[in-house]
Design a protein around this motif. Structure first.
Motif, PDB file in Angstrom:
ATOM      1  N   SER A 117       0.821  -1.221   0.000  1.00 53.97           N
ATOM      2  CA  SER A 117       0.000   0.000   0.000  1.00 53.97           C
ATOM      3  C   SER A 117       0.852   1.268   0.000  1.00 53.97           C
ATOM      4  N   LEU A 118       2.100   1.168   0.463  1.00 54.12           N
ATOM      5  CA  LEU A 118       2.973   2.346   0.489  1.00 54.12           C
ATOM      6  C   LEU A 118       3.300   2.845  -0.921  1.00 54.12           C
ATOM      7  N   GLY A 119       3.071   1.990  -1.911  1.00 57.99           N
ATOM      8  CA  GLY A 119       3.283   2.415  -3.298  1.00 57.99           C
ATOM      9  C   GLY A 119       2.333   3.518  -3.733  1.00 57.99           C
ATOM     10  N   PHE A 127      -3.802   6.712  -1.344  1.00 55.59           N
ATOM     11  CA  PHE A 127      -3.104   6.113  -0.198  1.00 55.59           C
ATOM     12  C   PHE A 127      -4.068   5.849   0.953  1.00 55.59           C
ATOM     13  N   LYS A 128      -4.998   6.757   1.153  1.00 48.82           N
ATOM     14  CA  LYS A 128      -6.006   6.587   2.205  1.00 48.82           C
ATOM     15  C   LYS A 128      -6.783   5.294   1.997  1.00 48.82           C
ATOM     16  N   ARG A 129      -7.243   5.087   0.753  1.00 47.47           N
ATOM     17  CA  ARG A 129      -8.019   3.868   0.449  1.00 47.47           C
ATOM     18  C   ARG A 129      -7.151   2.615   0.473  1.00 47.47           C
ATOM     19  N   SER A 267      -0.815 -13.580   1.160  1.00 52.86           N
ATOM     20  CA  SER A 267      -0.169 -12.284   0.913  1.00 52.86           C
ATOM     21  C   SER A 267      -0.428 -11.826  -0.516  1.00 52.86           C
ATOM     22  N   THR A 268      -0.321 -12.766  -1.470  1.00 51.79           N
ATOM     23  CA  THR A 268      -0.592 -12.433  -2.871  1.00 51.79           C
ATOM     24  C   THR A 268      -2.047 -12.032  -3.051  1.00 51.79           C
ATOM     25  N   THR A 269      -2.952 -12.809  -2.458  1.00 51.72           N
ATOM     26  CA  THR A 269      -4.380 -12.539  -2.601  1.00 51.72           C
ATOM     27  C   THR A 269      -4.737 -11.155  -2.076  1.00 51.72           C
ATOM     28  N   THR A 270      -4.305 -10.853  -0.867  1.00 50.35           N
ATOM     29  CA  THR A 270      -4.661  -9.570  -0.260  1.00 50.35           C
ATOM     30  C   THR A 270      -3.933  -8.412  -0.944  1.00 50.35           C
ATOM     31  N   SER A 271      -2.713  -8.670  -1.429  1.00 53.17           N
ATOM     32  CA  SER A 271      -1.970  -7.618  -2.132  1.00 53.17           C
ATOM     33  C   SER A 271      -2.616  -7.276  -3.469  1.00 53.17           C
ATOM     34  N   LEU A 272      -3.290  -8.257  -4.093  1.00 53.39           N
ATOM     35  CA  LEU A 272      -4.012  -7.991  -5.339  1.00 53.39           C
ATOM     36  C   LEU A 272      -5.123  -6.965  -5.129  1.00 53.39           C
ATOM     37  N   MET A 273      -5.672  -6.915  -3.915  1.00 53.25           N
ATOM     38  CA  MET A 273      -6.802  -6.037  -3.648  1.00 53.25           C
ATOM     39  C   MET A 273      -6.402  -4.601  -3.385  1.00 53.25           C
ATOM     40  N   VAL A 274      -5.165  -4.406  -2.922  1.00 53.10           N
ATOM     41  CA  VAL A 274      -4.732  -3.066  -2.523  1.00 53.10           C
ATOM     42  C   VAL A 274      -4.815  -2.059  -3.674  1.00 53.10           C
ATOM     43  N   PRO A 275      -4.257  -2.379  -4.872  1.00 51.04           N
ATOM     44  CA  PRO A 275      -4.384  -1.421  -5.981  1.00 51.04           C
ATOM     45  C   PRO A 275      -5.838  -1.184  -6.402  1.00 51.04           C
ATOM     46  N   LEU A 276      -6.671  -2.229  -6.308  1.00 51.29           N
ATOM     47  CA  LEU A 276      -8.081  -2.073  -6.663  1.00 51.29           C
ATOM     48  C   LEU A 276      -8.769  -1.100  -5.709  1.00 51.29           C
ATOM     49  N   SER A 279      -7.413   2.534  -6.339  1.00 54.43           N
ATOM     50  CA  SER A 279      -7.982   3.160  -7.536  1.00 54.43           C
ATOM     51  C   SER A 279      -9.448   3.530  -7.356  1.00 54.43           C
ATOM     52  N   GLY A 280     -10.071   2.997  -6.309  1.00 56.29           N
ATOM     53  CA  GLY A 280     -11.485   3.278  -6.071  1.00 56.29           C
ATOM     54  C   GLY A 280     -12.416   2.315  -6.775  1.00 56.29           C
ATOM     55  N   ALA A 281     -11.850   1.239  -7.387  1.00 56.26           N
ATOM     56  CA  ALA A 281     -12.683   0.265  -8.099  1.00 56.26           C
ATOM     57  C   ALA A 281     -13.637  -0.448  -7.145  1.00 56.26           C
TER      58      ALA A 281
END
Length: 384
Positions: A117-119, A127-129, A267-276, A279-281
């Motif tokens: 999420s720090l990305g 970043f908030k989301r 870790s992979t599964t939950t990390s996939l959700m962070v960018p989504l 982005s507000g998707a």
């Protein structure tokens, strides 16, 4: 006609490549199960009848919790840590000592998506989301420990449930599945060969060498399986996630479990959700059930590995079932009770908003949860 033949040839080559990759996944899973058996055999060989004395320092549940948390945070794979714990239990590590360790493994694995999420740190709203979506996993796992660790200390109910479940596989008489475990039979030659290779070094040195080799083999197999499955399944995993999220909590939990089983990494599964989320998707309440499913799906590796260990096989299966039961009960209790259901969500939303205003809060949170709190737990354990 030429283009058609070329297309058919390309499809055929792609099919062969996929089949080869799946065969490699199956072989690496086989190596993983063998590696867990080696750890159990090596631990038993090295410690003899002194396993309980060796882990006396971890007999305090707080110390066990810290070991599981820190080991998983460093290794970045709860599957690896729980597979190692299963092997240690098979070699003589008491189940009661291992229970807080698997609880800690749940906490440690959630650091990955928090770092991901720090990305998004340069864009305030993103970043908030993203930080909220990452830390909802942390808060759920922390709340689970707060609820279930005291109950386990007082009543040992997880240990009892795990024992009851494992008894179906290693019960008495003809009902026992231990007598015809084909997985154990298939891995026994490799484990015995590895044991024979270290016999000349003596029990202690040979046992330690077997443990080290088994751990290295677990790292190698899980890493390579993860890479192969990402190539084979991540596209499909994303499709499942897009299809499932927003269709209701049951669909989200089931899909999170399925995707994690496919990619063999929560870790992979939950990390996939962070960018989504960033982005507000999807909003946090849509993503939340998917995260809970990831906790359940990550237990598959340990249960699979426990079916083929040598030594105290029933105890190894017991701790694997304890991990599975713990994660299922966490979902049932925390998500099932309305007054607890959205506590992790509200905590994550508050933290995300606070961290977006002051980036140092995010750094302080990561240091606090994964270093300061474990240190405090060790301090408490030394007093107790």
């Amino acid at each position: 006609m030429s283009n058609l033949n070329t297309s058919e040839l390309s499809t055929s080559e792609e099919t062969k490549s996929h089949l080869l990759q799946w065969a490699m996944v199956a072989f690496l899973v086989y190596l993983l199960i063998c590696a867990v058996g080696m750890i159990g055999g090596g631990f038993k060989l090295a410690t003899g009848d002194h396993a309980k004395e060796l882990f006396a320092f971890a007999s305090n549940p707080f110390a066990g919790l810290v070991i599981g948390t820190v080991a998983t945070a460093l290794i970045q794979s709860s599957s690896t840590v729980t597979a190692i714990i299963v092997g240690l239990v098979a070699g003589g590590l008491p189940v009661a000592v291992a229970v807080p360790m698997v609880m800690g493994a749940n906490i440690g694995t959630s650091i990955t998506n928090t770092i991901v999420s720090l990305g998004h740190v340069r864009a305030k709203e993103e970043f908030k989301r993203a930080f909220a979506a990452a830390t909802v996993h942390d808060f759920f796992n922390l709340f689970s420990v707060v609820i279930f660790l005291p109950l386990e200390i007082m009543f040992g109910f997880l240990e009892k449930i795990g024992s009851w479940l494992s008894s179906f596989f290693y019960g008495a008489g003809d009902t026992s599945m231990g007598g015809f475990n084909f997985v154990k039979a298939a891995t026994a030659p490799v484990v015995k060969t590895a044991k024979g290779a270290v016999e000349g070094f003596g029990d202690q040195i040979g046992g330690i060498a077997l443990i080290v080799f088994g751990i290295a083999l677990i790292f190698l197999s899980i890493t390579l399986v993860g890479r192969l499955l990402k190539k084979l399944m991540v596209g499909k995993a994303k499709d499942i996630m897009h299809t499932a999220i927003g269709r209701g909590p049951i669909s989200g939990i089931f899909s999170g479990t399925l995707v994690t089983v496919l990619v063999q990494s929560s870790s992979t599964t939950t990390s996939l959700m962070v960018p989504l989320a960033g982005s507000g998707a999807f909003n946090l309440r849509q993503i939340y059930p998917f995260t809970l499913g990831a906790n359940i799906g990550t237990c598959v590796t340990a249960v699979l590995a426990a079916t083929a260990v040598t030594g105290n096989a029933e105890a190894a299966l017991q701790i694997a079932f304890i991990h599975l039961t713990y994660n299922i009960l966490g979902v049932v209790i925390i998500y099932g009770l309305p007054f607890l259901r959205y506590l992790p969500v509200r905590a994550a939303e508050w933290l995300g908003a606070t961290a977006a205003e002051n980036k140092m809060v995010a750094l302080g949170y990561i240091l606090g949860v994964f270093f300061v709190i474990p240190g405090a737990c060790l301090g408490i354990s030394s007093i107790i």
